[in-house]
Design an enzyme around this catalytic site. Structure first.
Site, mmCIF file in Angstrom:
data_model
loop_
_atom_site.group_PDB
_atom_site.id
_atom_site.type_symbol
_atom_site.label_atom_id
_atom_site.label_comp_id
_atom_site.label_asym_id
_atom_site.label_seq_id
_atom_site.Cartn_x
_atom_site.Cartn_y
_atom_site.Cartn_z
ATOM 1 N N SER A 182 33.909 45.085 43.625
ATOM 2 C CA SER A 182 34.733 45.594 44.728
ATOM 3 C C SER A 182 33.931 45.633 46.029
ATOM 4 O O SER A 182 32.773 46.037 46.036
ATOM 5 C CB SER A 182 35.231 46.994 44.384
ATOM 6 O OG SER A 182 35.980 46.943 43.199
ATOM 7 N N CYS A 228 32.705 43.217 47.737
ATOM 8 C CA CYS A 228 31.563 42.293 47.779
ATOM 9 C C CYS A 228 31.965 40.886 48.219
ATOM 10 O O CYS A 228 31.222 39.932 47.984
ATOM 11 C CB CYS A 228 30.869 42.254 46.431
ATOM 12 S SG CYS A 228 29.982 43.784 46.066
ATOM 13 N N GLY A 229 33.132 40.734 48.836
ATOM 14 C CA GLY A 229 33.411 39.475 49.518
ATOM 15 C C GLY A 229 34.450 38.546 48.920
ATOM 16 O O GLY A 229 34.511 37.381 49.319
ATOM 17 N N THR A 269 37.904 38.693 49.209
ATOM 18 C CA THR A 269 38.938 38.371 50.202
ATOM 19 C C THR A 269 38.363 37.420 51.252
ATOM 20 O O THR A 269 39.004 36.434 51.639
ATOM 21 C CB THR A 269 39.463 39.666 50.859
ATOM 22 O OG1 THR A 269 40.014 40.493 49.832
ATOM 23 C CG2 THR A 269 40.523 39.370 51.898
ATOM 24 N N ASN A 270 37.134 37.713 51.665
ATOM 25 C CA ASN A 270 36.520 36.866 52.685
ATOM 26 C C ASN A 270 36.299 35.441 52.203
ATOM 27 O O ASN A 270 36.558 34.486 52.933
ATOM 28 C CB ASN A 270 35.202 37.489 53.156
ATOM 29 C CG ASN A 270 35.438 38.542 54.217
ATOM 30 O OD1 ASN A 270 35.441 38.247 55.399
ATOM 31 N ND2 ASN A 270 35.707 39.763 53.786
ATOM 32 N N ASP A 291 41.966 38.631 44.706
ATOM 33 C CA ASP A 291 41.429 39.761 43.928
ATOM 34 C C ASP A 291 41.528 39.581 42.414
ATOM 35 O O ASP A 291 40.647 40.025 41.697
ATOM 36 C CB ASP A 291 42.142 41.053 44.334
ATOM 37 C CG ASP A 291 41.376 42.316 43.938
ATOM 38 O OD1 ASP A 291 40.177 42.408 44.265
ATOM 39 O OD2 ASP A 291 41.970 43.205 43.298
HETATM 40 P P1 GTP Z 1 37.903 44.473 46.986
HETATM 41 O O1 GTP Z 1 39.189 44.336 47.695
HETATM 42 O O2 GTP Z 1 37.399 45.879 46.974
HETATM 43 O O3 GTP Z 1 37.905 43.902 45.615
HETATM 44 O O4 GTP Z 1 36.779 43.732 47.912
HETATM 45 P P2 GTP Z 1 36.428 42.174 48.131
HETATM 46 O O5 GTP Z 1 35.539 41.690 47.052
HETATM 47 O O6 GTP Z 1 37.666 41.396 48.399
HETATM 48 O O7 GTP Z 1 35.520 42.250 49.462
HETATM 49 P P3 GTP Z 1 35.857 41.788 50.965
HETATM 50 O O8 GTP Z 1 36.021 40.314 51.102
HETATM 51 O O9 GTP Z 1 36.967 42.635 51.472
HETATM 52 O O10 GTP Z 1 34.510 42.196 51.698
HETATM 53 C C1 GTP Z 1 34.012 43.498 51.686
HETATM 54 C C2 GTP Z 1 33.020 43.680 52.795
HETATM 55 O O11 GTP Z 1 31.960 42.723 52.666
HETATM 56 C C3 GTP Z 1 33.610 43.479 54.184
HETATM 57 O O12 GTP Z 1 33.093 44.448 55.049
HETATM 58 C C4 GTP Z 1 33.132 42.109 54.571
HETATM 59 O O13 GTP Z 1 33.008 41.949 55.959
HETATM 60 C C5 GTP Z 1 31.783 41.991 53.874
HETATM 61 N N1 GTP Z 1 31.471 40.579 53.520
HETATM 62 C C6 GTP Z 1 32.296 39.680 52.942
HETATM 63 N N2 GTP Z 1 31.715 38.461 52.816
HETATM 64 C C7 GTP Z 1 30.475 38.594 53.309
HETATM 65 C C8 GTP Z 1 29.370 37.682 53.470
HETATM 66 O O14 GTP Z 1 29.431 36.494 53.121
HETATM 67 N N3 GTP Z 1 28.226 38.193 54.024
HETATM 68 C C9 GTP Z 1 28.135 39.505 54.419
HETATM 69 N N4 GTP Z 1 26.993 39.917 54.959
HETATM 70 N N5 GTP Z 1 29.164 40.389 54.306
HETATM 71 C C10 GTP Z 1 30.310 39.944 53.755
HETATM 72 C C1 SPV Z 2 38.896 47.202 44.289
HETATM 73 O O1 SPV Z 2 38.380 48.337 44.383
HETATM 74 O O2 SPV Z 2 38.390 46.282 43.602
HETATM 75 C C2 SPV Z 2 40.140 46.911 45.039
HETATM 76 C C3 SPV Z 2 40.836 48.024 45.679
HETATM 77 O O3 SPV Z 2 40.574 45.772 45.056
HETATM 78 S S1 SPV Z 2 41.836 48.898 44.584
HETATM 79 O O4 SPV Z 2 43.165 48.316 44.595
HETATM 80 O O5 SPV Z 2 41.898 50.287 45.052
HETATM 81 O O6 SPV Z 2 41.298 48.819 43.241
HETATM 82 MN MN MN Z 3 39.193 44.307 43.953
#
Ligand code: GTP
Ligand code: SPV
Ligand code: MN
Length: 606
Positions: free
Chosen positions: A266, A268-269, A271-272, A291
């Site tokens: 969660s 850790c990137g 969505t990005n 996700d």
């Molecule tokens: P969940 O929805 O919780 O499962 O998160 P996720 O895995 O989709 O993470 P998300 O892509 O939302 O990124 C979480 C945070 O990490 C954000 O603040 C991003 O800006 C940052 N982030 C994502 N990709 C990178 C990357 O390649 N490098 C760095 N330094 N930060 C990143």
């Molecule tokens: C996570 O925490 O991995 C999410 C947000 O994607 S939640 O839907 O709250 O689990």
């Molecule tokens: Mn997630």
């Protein structure tokens, strides 16, 4: 729609039982129409819980502020209540199902007094797809109804597929805050105190009972509860995979297409990466999911993935036009914002949005907030786990096949996490079993996505599934090994470990990440075809020094650091796995993984 109109006898009876227990003032079966969505928002506005945002800038967008105790998943209050404790395993909280149901029935007693019970029929996956599953969530939260409208396919069309006797996962949800006669929420986010919150799963009977929280994965039960915790059990029983993975489509300059999934813990990137805009000329990335991936084998022996969700519940902080332009475009309309900051002209703002806070804001707690850049200890204006809920179809990079009921054939699995040291930028597994080993030792610096684990420390999060596996993690490893043994390895996805989060001694990221990650994706793409410069090392197959063209600002020395095999660091890593991680799983830890551990250790010592 009225309860009496339900055609499914079992569903009707189940709802009637819930009504008798929870005694709501009214019951409504959700039809999934936009009129219904608007009505939910209107209800929340009346209750002082929704703030209408600037409709010129952000049409159809609303802001919610949750209670400070209800801002993320609560792992310590999340239960896998299998009949036997051993089936839940060492990484899940367990309570005997009969006892837990007794406790929760007590809490559910009259818990919806003064409120309306909404019955939400929903489909995870395209409606009618063979891979899709139907759930029905009953809830007393209009916020949950509105979010489920975005995150899943909901309403009458789901009931049509369910028919008179179809299978559904029954999901109880209550925020746990009944209202006395004449009482109103009056702008206070309703929820129960932490010690009354329960996010419970009954894997054998495929039931979900959630109480006391209105936030994210605790309350939108199609997401982590059904699509991962319950689905992982179904997947084990039926021979498929339900994973915490993004799904992306990547096209190379010659027009060849591959699909890649990636499991990162969660925040850790995922969505990005799913929405990345490549900095490498000629390459294109499109989004299938951000996700969760459900993967089944096709007749051709390949694994096909669908995204069971219909929307994004994404982390707001750090999202900006540079880092994730596609997300910024996706959230310009019809979006629910939760716990971000509000500007004077009713726009949203968060840390890392790409520009300074415009004047005085209202922070996520509803208090006045003015940016003070000199104060390093200033509390953030937006909660670190503040989120947007937006329809996936609004993403400019959404792949045309994102709703294809067959799914998309997967060429590569990525595993990763936030690892400031030791773990290289990219590392290809030598075999399926080596890849399973890599997945089993995923670790990450803890983020704000869960309330009750300490941010900043590193914890093991195997396959990014630690909080989401609905059964014994040792059996889960076994399931992955079995998938490899039962299928032609040549047709299985190749497995890679990536790490965008290496830091230098000053604590600065060495790798710029985001769009620049396309340079790594390109190498992975080529490796799937047996191409790309590669060198065998004790820990796996790494890129040759010239195989990845460094982005601007990353020097030769940095690339060396990112791609080196840190022998001492890896020895410590292996020791930690052997001494602290694997023993947790007792005899359920498949011996094949110890064989991998031994052989890597031997290679490191050679
Ligand atoms: P969940 O929805 O919780 O499962 O998160 P996720 O895995 O989709 O993470 P998300 O892509 O939302 O990124 C979480 C945070 O990490 C954000 O603040 C991003 O800006 C940052 N982030 C994502 N990709 C990178 C990357 O390649 N490098 C760095 N330094 N930060 C990143
Ligand atoms: C996570 O925490 O991995 C999410 C947000 O994607 S939640 O839907 O709250 O689990
Ligand atoms: Mn997630």
């Amino acid at each position: 729609m009225k309860l009496s109109e339900l055609k499914h006898g079992g569903l009707k009876k189940w709802v009637e039982e819930a009504v008798a227990l929870m005694t709501p003032d009214a019951v409504e079966v959700c039809d999934g129409t936009s009129a219904e969505y608007d009505r939910m928002i209107a209800l929340m506005k009346d209750a002082g819980l929704a703030t209408e945002l600037n409709q010129k800038k952000l049409p159809g967008c609303f802001l919610f502020r949750s209670d400070p105790s209800d801002v993320a998943r609560v792992e310590a209050r999340t239960y896998i209540a299998s009949k036997s404790k051993d089936d839940a395993g060492p990484t899940n909280n367990w309570i005997d199902p009969a006892e837990l149901k007794k406790t929760m029935r007590g809490l559910y007693g009259a818990c919806m007094k003064g409120r309306t019970m909404f019955v939400i029929p929903y489909s995870m996956g395209p409606i009618g797809s063979e891979i899709a599953k139907i759930g029905v969530e009953i809830t007393d939260s209009p916020y949950v109804v509105a979010n489920m409208h975005i995150m899943a396919r909901v309403g009458t069309k789901v009931l049509d597929v369910l028919g008179a006797d179809g299978f559904f996962v029954p999901c109880y949800h209550s925020i746990g805050k009944p209202l006395a006669a004449g009482e109103k929420d009056n702008g206070v986010w309703p929820c129960a105190p932490l010690d009354k919150k329960y996010i419970s799963h009954f894997p054998e009977t495929r039931e979900i009972w959630s109480y006391g929280s209105g936030y994210g994965g605790n309350a939108l039960l199609g997401k982590k509860c059904l699509a991962l915790r319950i689905a992982s059990v179904l997947a084990r029983d039926e021979g498929w995979l339900a994973e915490h993975m993004l799904i992306l489509k990547i096209t190379n300059p010659q027009g060849a297409v591959k699909y890649i999934t990636g499991a990162f813990p969660s925040a850790c990137g995922k969505t990005n990466l799913a929405m990345l805009i490549p900095t490498l000329p000629g390459w294109k990335v499109e989004t299938v999911g951000d996700d969760i991936a459900w993967m089944k084998f096709g007749a051709d022996g390949r694994l096909y993935a669908i995204n069971p969700e219909a929307g994004f519940f994404g982390v707001a902080p750090g999202t900006n036009n540079e880092s994730n332009h596609n997300a910024m475009e996706s959230i310009k309309k019809n979006t629910i914002y939760t716990n971000v900051a509000l500007t004077a002209d009713k726009d949203v703002w968060w840390e890392g949005i790409g520009y300074d806070a415009p004047g005085s804001l209202t922070d996520w707690k509803g208090k006045p907030w003015t940016q003070d850049k000199a104060n390093k200890n200033q509390e953030p204006a937006a909660h670190p786990n503040s989120r947007f809920t937006a329809p996936a179809k609004q993403c400019p990079a959404i792949a045309k096949e994102w709703e294809d009921p067959k799914g998309v054939p997967i060429s590569a699995f990525l595993f990763g996490g936030r690892r400031p040291k030791t773990i290289p930028l990219v590392n290809q597994a030598k075999s399926w079993i080596h890849g399973v080993f890599m997945g089993s030792i995923v670790g990450s610096e803890v983020t704000a996505a869960a309330l009750d684990v300490q941010a900043g420390t590193i914890r093991r999060d195997p396959f990014a599934m630690l909080p989401f596996c609905g059964y014994h993690m040792g059996d889960y490893f076994k399931h992955w090994i079995k998938i490899g043994k039962g299928h032609d390895e040549a047709k299985l996805p190749k497995i890679f470990f990536v790490n965008w989060f290496r830091k230098d001694d000053a604590g600065k990221f060495i790798w710029p990440g985001y769009g620049e990650n396309s340079r790594v994706l390109a190498w992975i793409f080529d490796r799937c075809d047996g191409k790309g410069g590669a060198v065998e090392t004790p820990i796996g197959t790494l890129p040759t020094p010239d195989a990845i063209i460094p982005p601007a600002g990353v020097g030769e020395q940095d690339m060396k650091e990112l791609l080196k095999v840190d022998i001492a660091g890896w020895k410590a890593e292996i020791k930690d796995v052997r001494d602290n991680h694997y023993p947790k799983f007792g005899d359920k830890l498949p011996k094949e993984l110890y064989v991998e551990l031994d052989s890597i250790e031997k290679r490191l010592n050679a």
